[in-house]
Scaffold this active site. Sequence first.
Site, PDB file in Angstrom:
ATOM      1  N   GLU A 305       0.792  -1.231   0.000  1.00 15.96           N
ATOM      2  CA  GLU A 305       0.000   0.000   0.000  1.00 15.96           C
ATOM      3  C   GLU A 305       0.826   1.283   0.000  1.00 15.96           C
ATOM      4  OE1 GLU A 305      -4.063  -1.408   2.117  1.00 15.96           O
ATOM      5  OE2 GLU A 305      -2.385  -1.139   3.462  1.00 15.96           O
TER       6      GLU A 305
HETATM    7  C1  ACM Z   1      -2.444  -5.384   3.960  1.00 16.71           C
HETATM    8  O1  ACM Z   1      -3.565  -5.820   4.295  1.00 16.71           O
HETATM    9  N1  ACM Z   1      -2.258  -4.110   3.724  1.00 16.71           N
HETATM   10  C2  ACM Z   1      -1.302  -6.262   3.854  1.00 16.71           C
END
Ligand code: ACM
Length: 499
Positions: A305
């Site tokens: 992310e």
């Molecule tokens: C995640 O759930 N950002 C690994």
Amino acid sequence: MVLPLVPLPSSITESTGALSLTPATRIIVEQGADAAASVLADGIAERTGLHPAIAVDAARPGDIVVRRTARQSEQYTLRVGETAQLEGDEAGLFYAVQTLRQLLVTDGEAWVLPHAEIDDAPRFAYRGVMLDVARTFFDVDTVKAFIDRASSLKFNRLHLHLTDDQGWRLQIDSRPLLAERSSTTAALGRQGGYYTKDDFREIVRYAAAHHMVVVPEIDLPGHTHAIGLAYPEIVEEPVMNDGLLAQAEALSQPLPVAGEPYLGWGVGHSSVKIHDDATWEFLRDALTELAELTPGPYLHVGGDECLGTAQADFGAFIERVTALTIELGKTPIAWHEAGAAEVAEGTIGQYWGSTTPSGAHADHARRFAERGGSVIMSPSNTAYLDQKYDADFPLGLDWAALIDLQTAYEWEPTAIVDGLPAEAILGVEGPLWSETIETLNDIDQLIFPRVAAIAEVAWSPAETREWASFRERVGVLGAAWEAAGWAGHRPAEIVWSSR
Ligand code: ACM
């Protein structure tokens, strides 16, 4: 009678009859099986109130014999007839003891072990659970309680998500302001905290005594807002692109502000300064200290992310941080997005996409295998322990899926990423993120019973897994969890027995 064994052993042959436990029942130790004998004695005492003596002696009918052998690691046999006989290497014996504890049933008057022959070995080498101690800080006793629960289901890896935007949870001597400033808060303004090095060593020791290897994660280069409270010079200003602004609005949570604690749970807005020497001095120092504290072979370096980071910068970072991890003597693990980059040879990917991969997720996962590594499967729509069971469940999030027990059970790790060879799948992990949970009881509500489903996916042969059988076994095992004080959710899809 249903034998409440979870995860289901590779081979069970039941026969009629049962061995009764009495005040005269002894545990006979053979060939250095002392550790397993004492775990067994404690387990029997906790469940039955009986206190079997541990002895080195010839076995008599009714005794339980614990014998250490040079079997392949984690394999064991358990024979219950006139005596009960447990055999395995040290890890195998620990699992034989867990199986024996599950076999203990009361016939109303006495505690008995049904006659059975069990030969067992795990399907996957890596069987993990993850606890997010960054969004909510859990103290050492709570982590130990989590280890008790997971190890009873034969999990052998404890992934600790030690850092995120909301807090940094580990003492680092060369960067003392991490503990002093970056650890003090948590999501929604909850109390922060951090593990001293001695705390961390104690977690590692307790995990090892339960045959679990600690996998510490420093999430990089994103999820790093909290570092900026201590060392602002190495952290970028929060990125707020349209997607991130929409996310903050949807969550009704404030936007991150550089240098101030971030108490929401939006993701993707933070990054360390990828090209600065100061960042790499910080990372080398912090990861060196972490590697020194960690006897296990892995360091998890995050990689998920980074929504405001240019792909080329992200790639350069992942290449360098995975190489640094190897230089420090550890095998890097990274979330699957890191597979977009030239990860160091042998890096392990952790797949957290859906069971029907979207976009480039499958390409990313395959990349780890192409570079000599392997993949841990944590599909977020089946294995994420923090997602709600149903829309009305008071705890948990729902961005990946609503995950009822059957959904947590009925998925096959080798059937998700096309072209990923089965032998490249190292194992399975159930992550528990902590945005919405604060207490051990909250943890129990989200993990029980789904963690048992993940345990069976990770341990039991694919061809023996069957929902109808699992739901019956778990319904009986619930009574043992309750006796241990592990209050979990009791979904109506299971008939819960009080035995
Ligand atoms: C995640 O759930 N950002 C690994």
